[in-house]
Design an enzyme around this catalytic site. Structure first.
Site, PDB file in Angstrom:
ATOM      1  N   SER A  35       0.857  -1.186   0.000  1.00  0.00           N
ATOM      2  CA  SER A  35       0.000   0.000   0.000  1.00  0.00           C
ATOM      3  C   SER A  35       0.888   1.230   0.000  1.00  0.00           C
ATOM      4  O   SER A  35       2.039   1.174   0.459  1.00  0.00           O
ATOM      5  CB  SER A  35      -0.883   0.006   1.248  1.00  0.00           C
ATOM      6  N   TYR A  83      -1.342   0.052  10.914  1.00  0.00           N
ATOM      7  CA  TYR A  83      -1.577  -0.438   9.558  1.00  0.00           C
ATOM      8  C   TYR A  83      -0.379  -0.117   8.667  1.00  0.00           C
ATOM      9  O   TYR A  83       0.112  -0.980   7.925  1.00  0.00           O
ATOM     10  CB  TYR A  83      -2.840   0.197   8.983  1.00  0.00           C
TER      11      TYR A  83
END
Length: 235
Positions: free
Chosen positions: A143, A156
């Protein structure tokens, strides 16, 4: 001939979103596709979509990627059905807020167990046979949060930094073995999960097929070409 005819791919997190799009794109290129996710009803939808486009070489396996025994069973079923695994796409992931100050240890653990340990379990399961054959390709979906951290994404982002580190280190470990590694870092994608994420109205989110096409690009390069890193962002 389609670009992936005769190849077998495992795609984790294939019940929706990016994973489903990758699986469908692989199937459209002639691959045998093994779908892995926890939601059996959604897996069935992806499987039917693949069959509707004329490829019956698809297998769905209910899998919790954070459990090593589930991953081992997934790989065993895939090999029993199609033989060797040529492509592994580590796409399954948990996207939870869980900032450090929240004290939400359960959310931290879910992200760590799925995003980091699940990725490693799957790699560990397919890697020995790939190295033995001097052939195979591992694709890790990270990501842009693996490059950038906000105050709401600390844990995250840490897991996605870890995925990028695993990709970079593994590529070096596997140099000259014939096994390739690609890390793909999507920006904001218009998925079920990101449907309500804040986003400027004048900017279009990426579509899942944009990421799928990036994956197909990486895995269809000549054997001597290893596309190490792709970052895909909205304009």
């Amino acid at each position: 001939m389609k670009q992936l005819t005769g190849k077998t791919a495992i795609v984790t997190g294939a019940s929706s979103g990016i994973g489903a799009a990758i699986a469908v794109e692989f199937a459209s290129e002639g691959a045998n596709v093994v779908l892995a996710a926890r939601r059996t009803e959604k897996l069935a939808e992806t499987e039917q979509q693949i069959k509707d486009q004329g490829n019956d070489n698809v297998l769905s396996v209910q899998t919790d990627i954070s459990k090593q025994e589930d991953v081992e069973d997934l790989i065993k079923q895939a090999e029993n059905k199609f033989g060797q695994i040529d492509l592994l796409v580590n796409n399954a992931g948990q996207v939870l807020t869980g900032p450090v100050r929240s004290g939400k240890v359960d959310e931290w653990e879910k992200m760590i167990d799925t995003n980091i340990k699940g990725t490693l379990y799957a790699i560990d399961g397919v890697l020995p046979s790939m190295v033995e054959r001097s052939s195979g390709h591992i694709i890790n979906i990270a990501s842009v949060s693996g490059f950038e951290v906000t105050k709401k994404t600390t844990v995250y982002s840490a897991t996605k930094y870890a995925v990028r580190a695993i990709s970079a280190g593994l590529e070096k470990e596997l140099a000259k073995t014939g096994v390739r590694v690609t890390n793909i870092s999507p920006g904001m994608v218009g998925t079920e999960r990101n449907g309500n994420a804040p986003w400027p109205g004048e900017r279009k989110k990426l579509e899942t097929k944009d990421i799928a096409r990036a994956v197909v690009y990486a895995v269809t390069q000549p054997d001597y070409v290893n596309v190490n890193e792709i970052t895909v962002r909205p304009v």
